[in-house]
Design an enzyme around this catalytic site. Structure first.
Site: not given
Ligand code: ZN
Ligand code: ZN
Ligand code: FE
Length: 327
Positions: A38, A41, A94, A148, A150
């Site tokens: 990831c 992370c 995460h 997340h 953008q």
């Molecule tokens: Zn992550």
């Protein structure tokens, strides 16, 4: 992808619809990575440690501040993909299911961070528009599950924004008032599609909703840009988003996939007739049933709504109320 492959990154003009298409094959240059890795992370090469949220430059962007020269064509118009693409890593956690699981303060921290980024980007000559959006759920095609959103900084005004600007300007000229303030007034009066209201924000499922569980969140104050919001309005927005996204999450047995987007004025120029707002498109019609933008929607451009917005608003409002009581 072979090593001699050429990077193409350019804007192509669709002369039939009068809009830009962003073209880039940069993703095919991405090195192979194990699927368990990831990049968002803590401790990943670009993230480091000791942060609450981060804004990273997207390493495989559609737009760049140093794009290659666009290809020339004898008939078609092309242009430079001048802009920026950022990833907003909203939490170090995460496995957090969605941003509504963050405390209000942490959501406000993320919004403030994006606001500061917009302040900085607004000074750049190439920056015409600042599009902040969030894709949630594998149904939308999200492969990285780490929470997340953008940002696309574009050298043009996105098509849907252009349409809203045109209609808002016409309404302003004809009626001497803001189209969005008027919509908010009507939705509050009608009540049936109202979802939730806070001190500074109103959320409703619009009369003209396109997606099954569509949520529009308007600031009560007539403002055009994220950067015009006060500290208090941002904190209150964080609270509003936490509550309505929680409602959407518990609507069905599995969390609902959605798209969230900030609609605001272009970065430069006078758009006093416009009113910023957030749109969230919950794309499940019902338990396990996705609404697709298919023939009529994508092919023709008009949405079909297989229910009654007032009834869906009432279903969603019940869940949102549950969420607000847990606050
Ligand atoms: Zn992550
Ligand atoms: Zn307004
Ligand atoms: Fe909008």
């Amino acid at each position: 992808m072979n090593k001699d492959a050429k990077l193409v990154m350019e804007l192509r003009w669709d002369p039939t619809l009068g809009e830009w298409v962003m073209v880039s094959n940069i993703r095919s240059f991405r090195p192979w990575q194990p699927t368990s890795f990831c990049p968002f992370c803590p401790g990943a090469p670009e993230t480091g440690y000791g942060w609450k949220a981060l804004i990273l430059e997207n390493r495989y962007p559609m737009l760049s501040y140093s794009p290659p020269e666009p290809q020339k064509h004898r008939f078609y118009k092309t242009s430079k993909s001048l802009g920026r693409c950022f990833v907003v890593v909203e939490t170090p956690q995460h496995d957090l299911e969605d941003i509504c699981d963050l405390p209000v303060e942490d959501i406000a921290y993320v919004i403030n961070m994006v606001k500061e980024k917009q302040e900085e980007i607004s000074k750049e000559d190439y920056a015409v528009y600042f599009l902040w959006f969030r894709n949630k759920g594998k149904e939308i095609g999200v492969s990285l599950t780490h929470p997340h959103s953008q940002i696309y900084v574009t050298p043009f005004i996105p098509t849907r924004i252009e349409r809203e600007l045109k209609n808002a300007e016409e309404f302003w000229n004809e009626n001497k008032e803001c189209l969005f303030c008027k919509i908010m007034e009507v939705e509050v009066e009608d009540r049936v599609r109202l979802l939730y209201a806070t001190e500074n924000w109103v959320s409703f499922l619009p009369f003209y909703a396109h997606w099954p569980f569509e949520i529009h969140t308007y600031p009560k104050r007539h403002v055009q840009l994220l950067t015009q919001l006060t500290e208090i309005e941002i904190h209150d927005l964080a609270k509003m988003l936490k509550i309505v996204l929680c409602g959407l999450k518990i609507l069905f047995s599995k969390p609902s996939p959605y798209i969230m987007v900030l609609h605001q004025a272009p970065l430069k120029g006078d758009y006093r007739y416009y009113h910023m707002h957030i749109e969230i498109y919950g794309i499940l019609r019902d338990e396990g049933k996705l609404k697709y933008a298919a023939g009529v929607e994508t092919g023709g451009g008009n949405f079909t709504y297989d229910a009654v917005p007032e009834e869906n608003a009432s279903r969603l409002r019940e869940k949102i109320l549950q969420c607000s009581l847990q606050q």
